[in-house]
Scaffold this active site. Structure first.
Site, short mmCIF file in Angstrom:
data_model
loop_
_atom_site.label_atom_id
_atom_site.label_comp_id
_atom_site.label_asym_id
_atom_site.label_seq_id
_atom_site.Cartn_x
_atom_site.Cartn_y
_atom_site.Cartn_z
N CYS B 79 0.84 -1.21 0.00
CA CYS B 79 0.00 0.00 0.00
C CYS B 79 0.87 1.26 0.00
O CYS B 79 1.56 1.53 -0.96
CB CYS B 79 -1.00 -0.03 1.15
SG CYS B 79 -2.31 1.20 0.97
N HIS B 188 -3.72 -4.79 -0.47
CA HIS B 188 -3.39 -5.37 0.83
C HIS B 188 -3.48 -6.89 0.75
O HIS B 188 -4.57 -7.44 0.91
CB HIS B 188 -4.37 -4.87 1.90
CG HIS B 188 -4.16 -3.44 2.26
ND1 HIS B 188 -3.30 -3.05 3.25
CD2 HIS B 188 -4.68 -2.30 1.75
CE1 HIS B 188 -3.29 -1.74 3.35
NE2 HIS B 188 -4.12 -1.26 2.45
N GLU B 190 -2.72 -8.99 2.92
CA GLU B 190 -3.17 -9.53 4.22
C GLU B 190 -4.67 -9.41 4.41
O GLU B 190 -5.22 -9.95 5.36
CB GLU B 190 -2.40 -8.82 5.35
CG GLU B 190 -2.86 -7.41 5.70
CD GLU B 190 -2.37 -6.32 4.74
OE1 GLU B 190 -1.81 -6.64 3.67
OE2 GLU B 190 -2.55 -5.12 5.08
#
Lengths: 259, 212
Positions: B79, B188, B190
């Site tokens: 990011c 992202h 994650e």
């Protein structure tokens, strides 16, 4: 191209979902962590939790739920209900939520939107709006008024003006709930959704009224919503998230189909 | 051991949790010695470029990152971490790390999709990544895989040489960029379900080299 999101919504009281989900032989599961994992595996794009715990003594239970959910699912999820201060936001975000939503607290004290956005970034701050249709008046020019207490208290605030103000103050997203449509299973409030969505530059999640897949299709296309909240129709087993997404995909709506 | 660089830019615990789920050991740290003793580095970040850069400098982490990059250690930017590795950002007109040549630009205020729908800013939600060339960390990403994005600014490397993947949102922008032992993604991983977890797992076993 950005996909439209399908977002199951779970109401949680004292660490248990108030309405279980029926799946795998209609077994009721009231554990929010299990339900979140189930929807995650089914292809949900995001999950919304509303903490409707009455007593503030029990808030720690919700933080524990958030922490356990964050260990299990690797998609964004938001937490609303009972968020009144920056410190409340911090606890939920640190426990692993991607976003927090504020509703009544923001109506009473709009500054919490700006303070939250400054502290954590706009992408974290969702404005929840409960809205009822009313007579058009000088005070409520859009004909949609902000309500609280589940619709029992009218706040004298125009929904469209409030949405724009919240965007200017730093809200990153709006979760727009029509109290009139909520629980009817007769479809989302289309006029309200397109009105708000076309007049703000942040994503709008439509909430309240989904009874079948056509309703979801309509609100994501004609209603201009960026995402659709679903509750009963997935909790009671009428459809799975996967079925909803497959049907939308077949009708040409861009949704995430691989998970 | 994997160092997740902590410079107060956003919530790092989601990256940590994802790595734990994958059974990789990691620590969130801003200490030079700890970062330098780790085998690889994740450089995340949420927030504004100006603030992030001043925090990095104040902590001396800009120099640590440059040093580790030049030493060949595998680094993953996420990011904001995929933006401030460029030379400068329109956001706060910030001078950035300059590990990769190019800049960070803002999406136009009013812009439209191919279907003429008005596009909102930030670009928030799930979108796909079109691979432009092979990379060990991006291997196996299918056209139908989607990743979770939240950003208003996007990386614009000075050369296609640095672009490994692109994403369409009104414009086609570079969503996966890299050079040598550095790979960075605008989305992202994650928060991107299984597709994101696979990417993290590949980074955690990457030796920092390219096949060719």
């Amino acid at each position: 191209m950005l996909s439209k999101r399908i977002i199951p919504c779970l109401d949680v009281r004292d660490g248990k979902t108030t309405k279980g989900v029926k799946f795998q032989g209609n077994i009721d599961i009231g554990d929010p962590v299990e339900m979140a994992r189930f929807y995650y595996q089914e292809g949900a794009d995001e999950i919304v939790f509303y903490d409707i715990t009455a007593s503030s003594d029990h808030r720690d239970i919700m933080i524990d739920v958030v922490r356990r959910v964050a260990e299990e699912i690797f998609i964004p999820f938001s937490v609303g209900g009972g968020i009144r201060t920056i410190e409340d936001m911090r606890r939920v975000l640190l426990a692993g939520a991607e976003k927090v939503s504020v509703n009544t607290a923001a109506v009473r004290n709009p500054e919490i939107i700006a303070d939250g956005a400054r502290a954590f970034g706009s992408q974290c701050i969702v404005l929840g709006m409960d809205v009822k249709k009313v007579e058009i008046s000088r005070k409520i020019p859009s004909g949609y008024e902000i309500v609280i207490h589940g619709g029992r208290t009218y706040m004298g605030i125009d929904a469209l003006e409030w949405a724009k103000q919240a965007e200017n103050m730093g809200a990153g997203e709006i979760c727009l709930n029509s109290i009139d449509a909520d629980g009817t299973l007769q479809g989302y409030e289309m006029n309200l959704t397109s009105l708000i969505s076309e007049n703000v530059n942040i994503p709008v999640i439509a909430s309240g009224g989904a009874g079948n897949i056509d309703h979801i299709y309509d609100v994501l296309t004609k209603g201009k919503a960026d995402a659709a909240l679903v509750a009963s129709i997935v909790h009671d087993g009428t459809y799975t998230v996967k079925q909803i997404k497959e049907a939308l995909h077949a009708q040409g709506v861009k949704v995430r189909m691989r998970w | 051991m994997i160092a997740i660089i902590d410079y107060k830019a956003g919530n790092l615990s989601s990256v940590e949790r994802a790595l734990k789920k994958l059974d990789f050991r990691c620590l969130i740290t801003q200490r030079r010695e700890e970062i330098m003793s780790c085998e690889r580095i994740i450089f995340p970040g949420v927030g504004a470029a100006g603030r992030a850069m001043s925090d990095l400098k104040r902590l001396g982490l800009d120099e640590v990152l440059r040093h580790e990059y030049n030493a060949g250690k595998p680094i993953l930017g996420i990011c904001l971490g995929a933006q401030i590795i460029l030379e400068r950002s329109r956001e706060n007109e910030a001078e950035c790390l300059g590990l990769i040549k190019g800049s960070v630009e803002l999406f136009p205020r009013q812009f439209f999709s191919e279907e003429k729908d008005r596009l909102k800013i930030p670009h928030m939600g799930w979108n796909s990544v079109n691979l432009r060339k092979g990379h060990p960390v991006l291997e196996g990403i299918a056209p139908a895989d989607e990743f979770y994005f939240v950003h208003a600014y996007y990386p614009l490397p000075a050369s296609d040489e640095y672009v490994f993947g692109t994403t369409c949102y009104g414009i086609e922008f570079a969503s996966a960029i890299g050079y040598n032992n550095l790979i960075a993604v605008q989305f992202h991983p994650e928060k991107s379900g299984k597709a994101g977890m696979r990417l993290l797992e590949r980074f955690c076993t990457w030796d920092g080299r390219h096949a060719e």
